[in-house]
Design a protein around this motif. Structure first.
Motif, PDB file in Angstrom:
ATOM      1  N   ALA A 158       0.829  -1.203   0.000  1.00 22.69           N
ATOM      2  CA  ALA A 158       0.000   0.000   0.000  1.00 22.69           C
ATOM      3  C   ALA A 158       0.868   1.259   0.000  1.00 22.69           C
ATOM      4  O   ALA A 158       0.541   2.255  -0.661  1.00 22.69           O
ATOM      5  N   ASP A 159       1.975   1.219   0.725  1.00 20.85           N
ATOM      6  CA  ASP A 159       2.866   2.381   0.791  1.00 20.85           C
ATOM      7  C   ASP A 159       3.578   2.611  -0.541  1.00 20.85           C
ATOM      8  O   ASP A 159       3.609   3.725  -1.072  1.00 20.85           O
ATOM      9  N   LEU A 160       4.132   1.541  -1.111  1.00 20.84           N
ATOM     10  CA  LEU A 160       4.929   1.701  -2.325  1.00 20.84           C
ATOM     11  C   LEU A 160       4.072   2.049  -3.534  1.00 20.84           C
ATOM     12  O   LEU A 160       4.408   2.954  -4.304  1.00 20.84           O
ATOM     13  N   PHE A 161       2.956   1.338  -3.728  1.00 16.43           N
ATOM     14  CA  PHE A 161       2.090   1.659  -4.869  1.00 16.43           C
ATOM     15  C   PHE A 161       1.337   2.966  -4.624  1.00 16.43           C
ATOM     16  O   PHE A 161       1.111   3.736  -5.554  1.00 16.43           O
ATOM     17  N   GLY A 162       0.960   3.216  -3.366  1.00 14.83           N
ATOM     18  CA  GLY A 162       0.258   4.451  -3.051  1.00 14.83           C
ATOM     19  C   GLY A 162       1.115   5.676  -3.301  1.00 14.83           C
ATOM     20  O   GLY A 162       0.628   6.699  -3.810  1.00 14.83           O
ATOM     21  N   ARG A 163       2.373   5.596  -2.956  1.00 15.90           N
ATOM     22  CA  ARG A 163       3.287   6.728  -3.164  1.00 15.90           C
ATOM     23  C   ARG A 163       3.391   7.094  -4.643  1.00 15.90           C
ATOM     24  O   ARG A 163       3.537   8.272  -4.995  1.00 15.90           O
TER      25      ARG A 163
END
Length: 312
Positions: free
Chosen positions: A199-204
């Motif tokens: 969620a963090d990597l794709f969200g960023r």
């Protein structure tokens, strides 16, 4: 909060009448609908589907491709050029239906693109074929979000797009602004990924297009009610979803077998609001400060504080 749930769970409880199901969705407080294409759309025009949704004060989140029957040995990556072309045409049809019915996201899970045996497929060929297919779908519908849902196995022993890493490689190679990812919580547990990391990597990168929320024990696609098996991981996952401003529907991809579908959806609704309220009570800044401290003791204290916030 935009919330949707699994239509097929409601089909198990009665007939396959969408008006009945949509009325039950509305009664639980859901706001959005995800349709399997063509499964839920056969015999219902996109215009009629839009009218059904409006009659129940629901909005279409999007359509999810379901490849059946002839596609057992491959979907967009099928070695048979005619079948691969047929799968691509199905994606085009789903895009047209989604747009006309009022949705904005087409989710593609390639459940049959993979392998069961060594020496069974040409890996580089399948990779290139999938990249080209995604490019064509994205170019066909530049106004829609085209979202890849990955899963490590099931239907095949090895899925081709099996992980956040492979999905990232596909996104990079396809290089299309409207191509992103749908994160299924159980699928990530099956791959032994930490859902919050994805969620963090794709969200960023602005590539988080869809969320299928559920829970499980990590070996199979259990589809358990939210927060019942891994509540701490669910809290961390939701923190990053909020941090990156995700504003599409969260889809309850849970599979009631014994339980009534409406009761399970209501429980999911209550749980996600409970978890969200705990995050807001503790505060995004406080949570980020603990993460930045890189201290396991402080992280454990934060978990306790989040749990205590649920009882307030």
């Amino acid at each position: 909060m935009k919330l949707a749930t699994r239509i097929n769970s409601y089909f198990r409880d009665g007939d396959k009448n969408l008006d009945r199901v949509f009325a039950e969705f509305q009664s639980v407080g859901l706001t959005h609908v995800d349709l399997n294409y063509p499964e839920h759309c056969t015999g219902v025009t996109a215009e009629d589907m839009a009218a059904k949704l409006a009659a129940h004060d629901l909005q279409l989140n999007g359509c999810a491709l379901r490849f059946r029957n002839a596609f057992l040995n491959g979907d967009l990556g099928n070695a048979d050029d005619a079948l691969a072309a047929e799968a691509l045409e199905l994606c085009y049809e789903a895009c047209d239906y989604c747009r006309t019915a009022g949705g904005n996201t087409v989710t593609i899970w390639l459940g049959h693109d993979g392998f069961d045996y060594s020496f069974q497929i040409a890996y580089a060929r399948v990779f290139d074929q999938l990249v080209a297919a995604f490019q064509k779908v994205c170019d066909y519908a530049p106004d829609l979000k085209i979202s890849i849902e990955y899963k490590p196995y099931e239907e095949r022993a090895y899925a081709f797009i099996d992980s956040m890493g492979m999905t990232g490689m596909i996104l990079n190679a396809a290089d299309r602004p409207n191509l992103g990812v749908t994160l299924d919580y159980c699928h990530m547990l099956m791959k032994h990924e930490n859902p919050a990391m994805a969620a963090d990597l794709f969200g960023r990168e602005g590539k988080l297009y869809g969320i299928h929320l559920n829970d499980g024990n990590g070996r199979f696609d259990d589809g358990l009610m939210i927060g019942t098996s891994t509540p701490v991981k669910t809290l961390e996952f939701l923190y990053y979803v909020k941090k990156h401003g995700y504003d599409s529907a969260i889809y309850f991809d849970t599979f009631p077998v014994i339980e009534p579908a409406a009761g399970e959806a209501a429980q999911n609704d209550q749980m996600i609001h409970l978890l969200n309220d705990a995050i807001e009570t503790v505060g995004m800044e406080k949570i980020q400060s603990v993460i930045d401290a890189n201290d396991a003791i402080k992280a454990a204290e934060l978990v306790r504080e989040l749990f205590c916030a649920m009882g307030r």
